[in-house]
Scaffold this motif. Structure first.
Motif, PDB file in Angstrom:
ATOM      1  N   VAL A 226      -1.643   2.969 -27.222  1.00  0.00           N
ATOM      2  CA  VAL A 226      -2.687   2.900 -26.191  1.00  0.00           C
ATOM      3  C   VAL A 226      -2.066   2.688 -24.819  1.00  0.00           C
ATOM      4  CG1 VAL A 226      -4.652   1.562 -25.331  1.00  0.00           C
ATOM      5  CG2 VAL A 226      -4.484   2.111 -27.770  1.00  0.00           C
ATOM      6  N   ALA A 231      -3.000  10.288 -24.353  1.00  0.00           N
ATOM      7  CA  ALA A 231      -4.298   9.824 -24.841  1.00  0.00           C
ATOM      8  C   ALA A 231      -4.652  10.442 -26.189  1.00  0.00           C
ATOM      9  CB  ALA A 231      -5.380  10.141 -23.813  1.00  0.00           C
ATOM     10  N   SER A 232      -4.322  11.722 -26.380  1.00  0.00           N
ATOM     11  CA  SER A 232      -4.659  12.382 -27.639  1.00  0.00           C
ATOM     12  C   SER A 232      -3.920  11.749 -28.809  1.00  0.00           C
ATOM     13  CB  SER A 232      -4.321  13.871 -27.560  1.00  0.00           C
ATOM     14  OG  SER A 232      -2.922  14.064 -27.303  1.00  0.00           O
ATOM     15  N   ALA A 234      -2.760   8.510 -28.922  1.00  0.00           N
ATOM     16  CA  ALA A 234      -3.306   7.163 -29.130  1.00  0.00           C
ATOM     17  C   ALA A 234      -4.651   7.219 -29.841  1.00  0.00           C
ATOM     18  CB  ALA A 234      -3.435   6.449 -27.785  1.00  0.00           C
ATOM     19  N   LEU A 235      -5.559   8.079 -29.376  1.00  0.00           N
ATOM     20  CA  LEU A 235      -6.875   8.181 -30.000  1.00  0.00           C
ATOM     21  C   LEU A 235      -6.765   8.697 -31.432  1.00  0.00           C
ATOM     22  CD1 LEU A 235      -8.908   9.629 -26.998  1.00  0.00           C
ATOM     23  CD2 LEU A 235      -9.173   7.362 -28.029  1.00  0.00           C
ATOM     24  N   GLY A 236      -5.877   9.666 -31.639  1.00  0.00           N
ATOM     25  CA  GLY A 236      -5.704  10.229 -32.970  1.00  0.00           C
ATOM     26  C   GLY A 236      -5.191   9.207 -33.970  1.00  0.00           C
ATOM     27  N   GLN A 237      -4.235   8.399 -33.557  1.00  0.00           N
ATOM     28  CA  GLN A 237      -3.672   7.407 -34.466  1.00  0.00           C
ATOM     29  C   GLN A 237      -4.656   6.254 -34.716  1.00  0.00           C
ATOM     30  OE1 GLN A 237      -0.826   7.572 -36.340  1.00  0.00           O
ATOM     31  NE2 GLN A 237      -0.918   9.680 -35.590  1.00  0.00           N
ATOM     32  N   LEU A 238      -5.416   5.864 -33.712  1.00  0.00           N
ATOM     33  CA  LEU A 238      -6.458   4.858 -33.921  1.00  0.00           C
ATOM     34  C   LEU A 238      -7.504   5.359 -34.913  1.00  0.00           C
ATOM     35  CD1 LEU A 238      -6.999   3.528 -30.286  1.00  0.00           C
ATOM     36  CD2 LEU A 238      -6.371   2.126 -32.261  1.00  0.00           C
ATOM     37  N   ALA A 239      -7.929   6.619 -34.721  1.00  0.00           N
ATOM     38  CA  ALA A 239      -8.931   7.191 -35.615  1.00  0.00           C
ATOM     39  C   ALA A 239      -8.377   7.324 -37.029  1.00  0.00           C
ATOM     40  CB  ALA A 239      -9.373   8.558 -35.085  1.00  0.00           C
ATOM     41  N   LEU A 276      -7.720  -4.278 -26.706  1.00  0.00           N
ATOM     42  CA  LEU A 276      -7.932  -2.994 -26.039  1.00  0.00           C
ATOM     43  C   LEU A 276      -8.173  -3.103 -24.537  1.00  0.00           C
ATOM     44  CD1 LEU A 276      -7.823  -0.115 -27.000  1.00  0.00           C
ATOM     45  CD2 LEU A 276     -10.295  -0.184 -27.386  1.00  0.00           C
ATOM     46  N   LEU A 280      -5.666  -1.199 -21.938  1.00  0.00           N
ATOM     47  CA  LEU A 280      -6.094  -0.121 -21.049  1.00  0.00           C
ATOM     48  C   LEU A 280      -5.737  -0.424 -19.592  1.00  0.00           C
ATOM     49  CD1 LEU A 280      -9.533   0.729 -22.677  1.00  0.00           C
ATOM     50  CD2 LEU A 280      -7.463   2.134 -22.696  1.00  0.00           C
ATOM     51  N   ARG A 283      -2.193   0.344 -19.399  1.00  0.00           N
ATOM     52  CA  ARG A 283      -1.992   1.794 -19.433  1.00  0.00           C
ATOM     53  C   ARG A 283      -2.105   2.389 -18.025  1.00  0.00           C
ATOM     54  NH1 ARG A 283      -2.202   6.002 -23.006  1.00  0.00           N
ATOM     55  NH2 ARG A 283      -2.833   7.996 -22.098  1.00  0.00           N
TER      56      ARG A 283
END
Length: 304
Positions: A226, A231-232, A234-239, A276, A280, A283
């Motif tokens: 994060v 971003a893709s 970070a979001l992908g691994q969180l999901a 989070l 952020l 970030r």
């Protein structure tokens, strides 16, 4: 020869191995040794006070972990370089000289050591970035590596401060890979120095494979992504982590490992969600300081 490095040794209940670490440091090129004692209650303080090398000691009121100990020490560092060293690591003669000389010759911002286990096998000569964003030990490498093993490394102090210092909230694990990410985003390079060898009593302070080990690793990897990754990613691994957790009760072939326990994974998710907002904010700050894009670092190093 003038002192160019501060070696920061973070210890917690290090009675069994801290003396060997300090004995080895006493044989290195002149340096300032700063031991951060994480509120040890096992007699470590007495060993530090009696050691003939007379190290400086910063005793913390509570156990802040490896990352917290390094972060607490950084404001006290006034040398060109700062070394990170585990208390259960004993550098071989010439270790610090090899690291300093490598940074002088190469111009890199950080140098990582050859970390050897008790049987002489290699634990790490640097850190690679996997295709799914993990930081993993390298046992073979060329000169340049993605990141350094935080158990035995040398970093330019100004570069470390400029990229945001050490993430104290990580407690332990991934503070090195997160720092390497930020150094690379700032345009820095990391080199592996084969002759800089240390012997490491792996797991003397924390037990690899334990529930706490997996909790810190899983949480800190996601928070690191994060903070630092595209971003893709970070979001992908969180999901992905959340989805695997959701289907875990339905799996009959669930691996018998701590990181596949539902309670641990739910705790990791809760801690990531709590972290989070701050992640952020970091970030945004990391992005503003960056000289190289997150996508460029990811394309160059992920999966190598």
């Amino acid at each position: 020869m003038s002192t160019r490095s501060t070696v920061v040794v973070v210890t917690w209940r290090g009675r069994e191995h801290i003396a060997a670490c300090l004995d080895a440091l006493a044989r290195q090129r002149p340096q300032r040794t700063l031991v951060v004692d994480n509120a040890s209650d096992d007699g470590t303080a007495a060993i530090l006070a009696a050691h003939p090398s007379a190290p400086e000691v910063l005793r913390l009121p509570r156990n802040a972990g490896y990352a917290g100990g390094l972060a607490a020490a950084l404001p006290r560092v006034d040398t060109e370089f700062v070394a990170w060293l585990n208390d259960d690591a004993a550098p071989e003669d010439g270790w610090l000289a090899a690291l300093e000389d490598a940074l002088d010759a190469d111009g890199a911002v950080a140098a990582t050591s050859s970390v050897l286990l008790a049987d002489g096998s290699t634990q790490s000569v640097g850190v690679r970035l996997t295709a799914d964003g993990h930081g993993a030990d390298l046992v073979l490498s060329g000169r340049e590596v993605f990141g350094f093993c935080g158990g035995a490394a040398l970093v330019r102090t100004d570069a470390l401060r400029a990229c945001g210092g050490v993430p104290a909230s990580f407690f332990c694990y991934y503070e090195d890979t997160d720092t390497a990410w930020r150094l690379r985003l700032a345009g820095g390079r990391v080199v592996s120095v084969g002759p800089a060898r240390v012997r490491h009593r792996h797991g003397a302070s924390t037990k690899p494979g334990s529930a706490r080990f997996h909790r810190w690793n899983e949480r800190n990897r996601l928070v690191m992504l994060v903070r630092c990754a595209p971003a893709s990613v970070a979001l992908g691994q969180l999901a992905r982590f959340a989805a695997l957790t959701a289907v875990l009760p339905l799996r009959r072939d669930r691996p018998d490992a701590a990181n596949f326990r539902l309670g641990l994974r739910l705790r990791v998710l809760a801690e990531v969600l709590a972290a989070l907002p701050a992640a952020l904010v970091h970030r945004v700050a990391i992005g503003r300081r960056a000289a190289v894009s997150r996508d460029a670092v990811w394309r160059e190093w992920a999966g190598r």
